[in-house]
Motif scaffolding. Structure first.
Motif, PDB file in Angstrom:
ATOM      1  N   GLY A  27     125.058  21.392  64.194  1.00  0.00           N
ATOM      2  CA  GLY A  27     124.385  22.006  65.337  1.00  0.00           C
ATOM      3  C   GLY A  27     125.236  22.890  66.213  1.00  0.00           C
ATOM      4  N   PHE A  28     126.496  23.062  65.870  1.00  0.00           N
ATOM      5  CA  PHE A  28     127.357  23.949  66.639  1.00  0.00           C
ATOM      6  C   PHE A  28     127.119  25.406  66.258  1.00  0.00           C
ATOM      7  CE2 PHE A  28     129.602  19.955  66.954  1.00  0.00           C
ATOM      8  CZ  PHE A  28     130.223  19.991  68.186  1.00  0.00           C
ATOM      9  N   THR A  29     127.257  26.300  67.216  1.00  0.00           N
ATOM     10  CA  THR A  29     127.426  27.713  66.912  1.00  0.00           C
ATOM     11  C   THR A  29     128.893  27.874  66.545  1.00  0.00           C
ATOM     12  OG1 THR A  29     125.704  28.434  68.433  1.00  0.00           O
ATOM     13  CG2 THR A  29     127.370  30.069  67.811  1.00  0.00           C
ATOM     14  N   THR A  30     129.165  28.177  65.290  1.00  0.00           N
ATOM     15  CA  THR A  30     130.526  28.059  64.775  1.00  0.00           C
ATOM     16  C   THR A  30     131.115  29.415  64.417  1.00  0.00           C
ATOM     17  OG1 THR A  30     129.977  25.880  63.891  1.00  0.00           O
ATOM     18  CG2 THR A  30     131.979  26.917  63.066  1.00  0.00           C
ATOM     19  N   TYR A  31     132.327  29.622  64.858  1.00  0.00           N
ATOM     20  CA  TYR A  31     133.130  30.780  64.488  1.00  0.00           C
ATOM     21  C   TYR A  31     134.294  30.290  63.632  1.00  0.00           C
ATOM     22  CZ  TYR A  31     130.811  33.606  68.115  1.00  0.00           C
ATOM     23  OH  TYR A  31     129.890  34.294  68.878  1.00  0.00           O
ATOM     24  N   ALA A  44     129.328  32.904  55.723  1.00  0.00           N
ATOM     25  CA  ALA A  44     128.187  33.608  56.295  1.00  0.00           C
ATOM     26  C   ALA A  44     126.868  33.063  55.759  1.00  0.00           C
ATOM     27  CB  ALA A  44     128.294  35.108  56.009  1.00  0.00           C
ATOM     28  N   GLU A  45     126.879  32.583  54.510  1.00  0.00           N
ATOM     29  CA  GLU A  45     125.668  32.019  53.916  1.00  0.00           C
ATOM     30  C   GLU A  45     125.225  30.756  54.658  1.00  0.00           C
ATOM     31  OE1 GLU A  45     126.594  31.293  49.838  1.00  0.00           O
ATOM     32  OE2 GLU A  45     127.312  33.342  49.479  1.00  0.00           O
ATOM     33  N   HIS A  46     126.163  30.137  55.349  1.00  0.00           N
ATOM     34  CA  HIS A  46     125.861  28.909  56.092  1.00  0.00           C
ATOM     35  C   HIS A  46     125.651  29.176  57.584  1.00  0.00           C
ATOM     36  CE1 HIS A  46     126.768  26.092  52.756  1.00  0.00           C
ATOM     37  NE2 HIS A  46     127.625  27.023  52.387  1.00  0.00           N
ATOM     38  N   GLY A  47     125.610  30.455  57.958  1.00  0.00           N
ATOM     39  CA  GLY A  47     125.364  30.795  59.350  1.00  0.00           C
ATOM     40  C   GLY A  47     126.594  30.827  60.232  1.00  0.00           C
ATOM     41  N   VAL A  48     127.772  30.715  59.637  1.00  0.00           N
ATOM     42  CA  VAL A  48     129.022  30.741  60.393  1.00  0.00           C
ATOM     43  C   VAL A  48     129.433  32.194  60.638  1.00  0.00           C
ATOM     44  CG1 VAL A  48     131.466  30.103  60.385  1.00  0.00           C
ATOM     45  CG2 VAL A  48     129.753  28.539  59.413  1.00  0.00           C
TER      46      VAL A  48
END
Length: 274
Positions: A27-31, A44-48
């Protein structure tokens, strides 16, 4: 409360890659950052979100933290994972390489702590997760410079934990045992190359063989095992100061704690040099 924001260094492979994915899924917005953005394409495929950062380059670190704060307004969790193992006899390793080991493993980590702390302090909360190693508590022949950096990370983190506690900022150490990643292969190949033709050539071959055994499924753990522990440390209401993780980690740390030096020296000698 808005989504919590995590920054993971060394995100191009191994523990960093798996930690970024696991934090995003939690649930984190992850960089995730690393020197080579192309090696983080899978994230990027995982939303990172990924971008380039070099932990030996101060402007790169300053710009990276400023970008995250500009985009998200916060940094809740910093996972200091970037690092590498430079193995070789102390006599053989150039002092410039030793300095670089400290720049990456210690000073880059410390600088990012400096950069995120004001934002965490202003928020009244935050968590710094420093990836150490059981190598911050025990030792190996041919690994003096690497172990020196991890011992430094342990002491640095312990002091920082007490220093930042009044501001609501937790500092946590993750202490992995052998992990099956490219880190081990690169370290032992560098070891053998450094010692080739010299007084430590035979010793380096034995140490490299012992290190290679850590890449087996019998002795080593996959990086996702460490990633799960990082998420646990990030989410815990009251995190522990340190989390040993992986096969043999707890056993080795207990042995180091309770055995006298001469007995532990004997164990290390049998494991690495015979």
């Amino acid at each position: 409360m808005s989504t919590r924001v995590a920054l993971v260094t060394g995100g191009s492979s191994g523990i960093g890659e798996q930690a970024a994915i696991a934090l995003q899924q939690a649930g984190f917005t992850t960089y995730a950052v690393a020197r080579r953005v192309d090696r983080m394409a899978r994230l990027a495929e995982h939303g990172v979100t990924t971008f380039a950062m070099d932990v030996t380059d101060d402007p790169s670190m300053v710009a990276g933290v400023e970008r995250i704060v500009a985009e998200q307004g916060r940094v809740d969790v910093l996972v200091n994972n970037a690092g590498y193992g430079s193995y070789g006899a102390v006599e053989d390793v150039p002092i410039d390489e030793a300095r670089r080991q400290f720049e990456v493993n210690v000073f880059g980590l410390a600088r990012l702590c400096q950069l995120v702390t004001p934002h965490m302090r202003a928020a009244g909360e935050g968590r710094i997760v420093n990836i150490s190693s059981i190598g911050g508590k025990f030792y190996e022949p041919m690994g003096a410079w690497y172990h020196a950096t991890k011992f430094a990370v342990e002491g640095f983190s312990d002091s920082l934990r007490v220093e930042l506690k009044p501001f609501g900022i937790d500092v946590v150490l993750i202490e992995p045992g052998p992990v099956i990643t490219e880190w081990n292969r690169i370290s032992r190949e560098s070891l053998v190359a450094t010692a080739a033709g010299g007084a430590y050539e035979e010793m380096s071959t034995k140490v490299a063989a012992a290190m290679e055994r850590g890449d087996s499924r019998m002795l080593g753990s996959p990086p996702r095992t460490v990633a799960r522990k990082i998420v646990k440390a990030a989410l815990a209401t009251t995190p522990r100061a340190r989390y040993p993780v992986g096969k043999g980690a707890g056993t080795i740390l207990r042995a180091r704690r309770f055995l006298p030096d001469y007995l532990f020296d004997g164990i290390v000698t049998r494991v690495y040099l015979r």
